[in-house]
Design a protein around this motif. Structure first.
Motif, mmCIF file in Angstrom:
data_model
loop_
_atom_site.group_PDB
_atom_site.id
_atom_site.type_symbol
_atom_site.label_atom_id
_atom_site.label_comp_id
_atom_site.label_asym_id
_atom_site.label_seq_id
_atom_site.Cartn_x
_atom_site.Cartn_y
_atom_site.Cartn_z
ATOM 1 N N ASN A 239 14.007 -12.452 -22.059
ATOM 2 C CA ASN A 239 13.716 -12.392 -20.619
ATOM 3 C C ASN A 239 14.802 -11.591 -19.897
ATOM 4 O OD1 ASN A 239 12.353 -13.430 -18.083
ATOM 5 N ND2 ASN A 239 14.355 -14.351 -17.812
ATOM 6 N N SER B 227 10.333 -15.939 -18.290
ATOM 7 C CA SER B 227 10.614 -17.154 -19.054
ATOM 8 C C SER B 227 10.226 -18.397 -18.248
ATOM 9 C CB SER B 227 12.098 -17.212 -19.421
ATOM 10 O OG SER B 227 12.889 -17.207 -18.252
ATOM 11 N N GLY C 15 15.710 -26.224 -22.024
ATOM 12 C CA GLY C 15 15.332 -24.861 -22.397
ATOM 13 C C GLY C 15 14.826 -24.676 -23.812
ATOM 14 N N THR D 292 11.358 -22.909 -24.105
ATOM 15 C CA THR D 292 11.159 -21.665 -23.343
ATOM 16 C C THR D 292 10.211 -20.678 -24.038
ATOM 17 O OG1 THR D 292 13.392 -21.895 -22.477
ATOM 18 C CG2 THR D 292 12.363 -19.731 -22.217
ATOM 19 N N GLY E 31 19.967 -22.251 -18.355
ATOM 20 C CA GLY E 31 18.928 -23.272 -18.530
ATOM 21 C C GLY E 31 18.633 -23.555 -19.990
ATOM 22 N N ASN E 32 19.535 -23.201 -20.883
ATOM 23 C CA ASN E 32 19.354 -23.475 -22.312
ATOM 24 C C ASN E 32 20.586 -24.200 -22.830
ATOM 25 O OD1 ASN E 32 17.800 -20.794 -21.716
ATOM 26 N ND2 ASN E 32 16.868 -21.633 -23.565
ATOM 27 N N ALA F 154 21.945 -16.208 -17.371
ATOM 28 C CA ALA F 154 20.619 -16.117 -17.985
ATOM 29 C C ALA F 154 20.342 -17.264 -18.948
ATOM 30 C CB ALA F 154 20.472 -14.784 -18.712
ATOM 31 N N SER G 93 15.065 -16.726 -23.785
ATOM 32 C CA SER G 93 15.820 -16.468 -22.556
ATOM 33 C C SER G 93 16.566 -15.142 -22.660
ATOM 34 C CB SER G 93 16.806 -17.605 -22.277
ATOM 35 O OG SER G 93 16.112 -18.699 -21.731
#
Lengths: 290, 159
Positions: free
Chosen positions: B114, B57, B47, B50, B133-134, B130, B111
């Motif tokens: 987003n 995102s 991420g 991003t 993915g980071n 949320a 993120s």
């Protein structure tokens, strides 16, 4: 490592895309989200000489539903769109669950369910529920269109019946039978983001307490998503009790053929098939009762 | 194959000649000099890269630059457009100590953006989902979650 050099095309119709793929030949890849394709290209797992981006083809980017024909998911529809679609959430909740359980937010904003099927990972998150619901896929090429039942689509890890130049244009899911309930269950090593170590999709057709029909598919425990035939048979015509769903789970774990890899051991997978199959049957039954 | 493309990044148009196989991440960082967006794993797992495309995102490391023609791209540089006043998300990250080494920060903030654009009052589980993915290897995530909560409050007040 950067990407290998390839050409890029973005046609606006299915016909143009298929024509182009036929003309360019070997090494030409269709791309929707690109989240699997570009990783494979970076790692030189695929020899990509041309990419045909299908995102500009408007007719592939739609979700439709008809009381007779059922649900049609175009091949560029993203997992986020599937996860949030009100009609899919209402009538096909397990399809929305599987989409929501795939990868992370960014990848779901890019990737399509169709791409997940075409990449044909044994662990493909979106395959088991679609298989359990009797889905088929529409495939188009220079020589015309064909409909392939999803249970005839996968031939091995990363392998499908798609021929060079054929484009999967839609996923078609029949209207669920009266009394049907569906479920998607999965488990992975690190929370919900990781690729599944085991995933299960189920559809039960209930008449009161009695299970009239059952379809159960397992992911990541065989070279392709597989049907848990014996577990299904065990349920048919019976009242679903706590004991029966455990027995069916154990039956499924006897049928699966997992391997040990970086994500989980064979033994762990076998145990988890039993647990997740039980949960999938239970949730399907509950949803059918609603 | 070279393509002459125009990318709309943070409201500005940039015309670049780029090879089909270059990622948006490479073009942002190397051609446009917008190095706020980082490159981490290159596989869409971490991420760090991003950015938003048309408000959603995405991983810029898995996006081909040529495919972005005609789309609105927002990078971390677009959060504080004037270069003087920071975005409430950035303020909150500083305020709550959500930045340590800083490598994940640009991606985390995108993120967060987003999320907050689509859900102005997220619950803690929604924030966790949320930013799933980071990856952050410093903070342990708690400070980041606090910062996003706090940014949500400020953004609602400002509206």
């Amino acid at each position: 490592m950067g990407l290998s050099r390839f050409d890029y095309y973005a046609p606006e119709t299915i016909g143009d895309a298929c024509e182009l793929a036929g003309k360019l030949g070997e090494g030409t890849m269709f791309m929707a989200g690109g989240t699997d394709l570009l990783i494979k290209a970076k790692r030189r797992l695929l020899n990509v000489s041309a990419v045909i981006d299908i995102k500009k083809i408007k007719e592939l980017n739609k979700i439709t539903f008809d009381e007779k024909e059922g649900l049609v998911i175009g091949s560029t529809v993203t997992l986020t769109e599937i996860e949030n679609h009100p009609l899919i959430k209402e009538k096909y909740p397990a399809i929305a669950d599987a989409a929501a359980a795939t990868a992370n937010v960014q990848i779901r904003n890019m990737a399509s369910a169709a791409g997940n099927l075409c990449n044909a990972a044994p662990s493909a998150e979106n395959a088991p529920v679609l298989l359990a619901m009797g889905a088929n896929v529409t495939v188009e090429g220079r020589d015309g269109k064909r409909i392939i039942p999803l249970d005839k689509f996968f031939t091995g890890p990363g392998q499908t019946v798609l021929k060079q130049g054929e484009l999967l244009t839609a996923i078609n899911v029949p209207v669920p039978p009266k009394g049907a309930g569906t479920s998607y269950q999965h488990i992975s090593a690190r929370g919900k983001v990781d690729i599944s170590s085991v995933c299960v999709g189920a559809m039960l057709v209930m008449k009161g307490d009695i299970c009239e029909d059952a379809r159960i598919f397992l992911g990541a425990v065989a070279p392709t998503p597989m049907m848990a035939k014996n577990a299904q048979e065990l349920l048919k015509g019976k009242k679903i009790t706590e004991e029966l769903l455990q027995t069916a789970g154990i039956e499924a774990s006897k049928e699966c053929k997992p391997i040990t890899d970086m994500r989980a051991s064979k033994e762990y997978r076998t145990l988890m098939v039993a647990v997740l199959t039980g949960r999938a049957i239970d949730e399907s039954r509950r949803r059918a009762a609603k | 194959m070279k393509h002459l493309i125009t990318l709309k990044v943070n409201g500005d148009d940039y015309t670049v000649a780029c090879d089909s196989s270059r990622t948006l991440n490479e073009v942002l960082r190397e051609d446009l000099g917008l190095t706020g967006t980082k490159l981490g794993c290159g596989d869409g797992d971490c991420g760090a890269c991003t950015v938003l495309i048309d408000g959603d995102s995405v991983s810029s490391c898995l996006t081909l630059a040529v495919s972005c023609e005609g789309k609105e791209i927002t990078t971390v540089e677009g959060l504080a457009k004037s270069g003087e006043e920071l975005h409430p998300i950035q303020e909150a990250f500083i305020e709550k100590g959500a930045i340590q080494c800083g490598f994940c920060t640009a991606g985390m903030e995108m993120s967060a953006l987003n999320l907050l654009k689509k859900n102005p009052s997220p619950t803690e589980p929604e924030i966790r989902t949320a930013i799933s993915g980071n990856l952050c290897r410093c903070t342990g995530y708690y400070k980041i979650i606090e910062a996003i909560h706090s940014a949500a409050e400020t953004m609602k007040e400002k509206q």
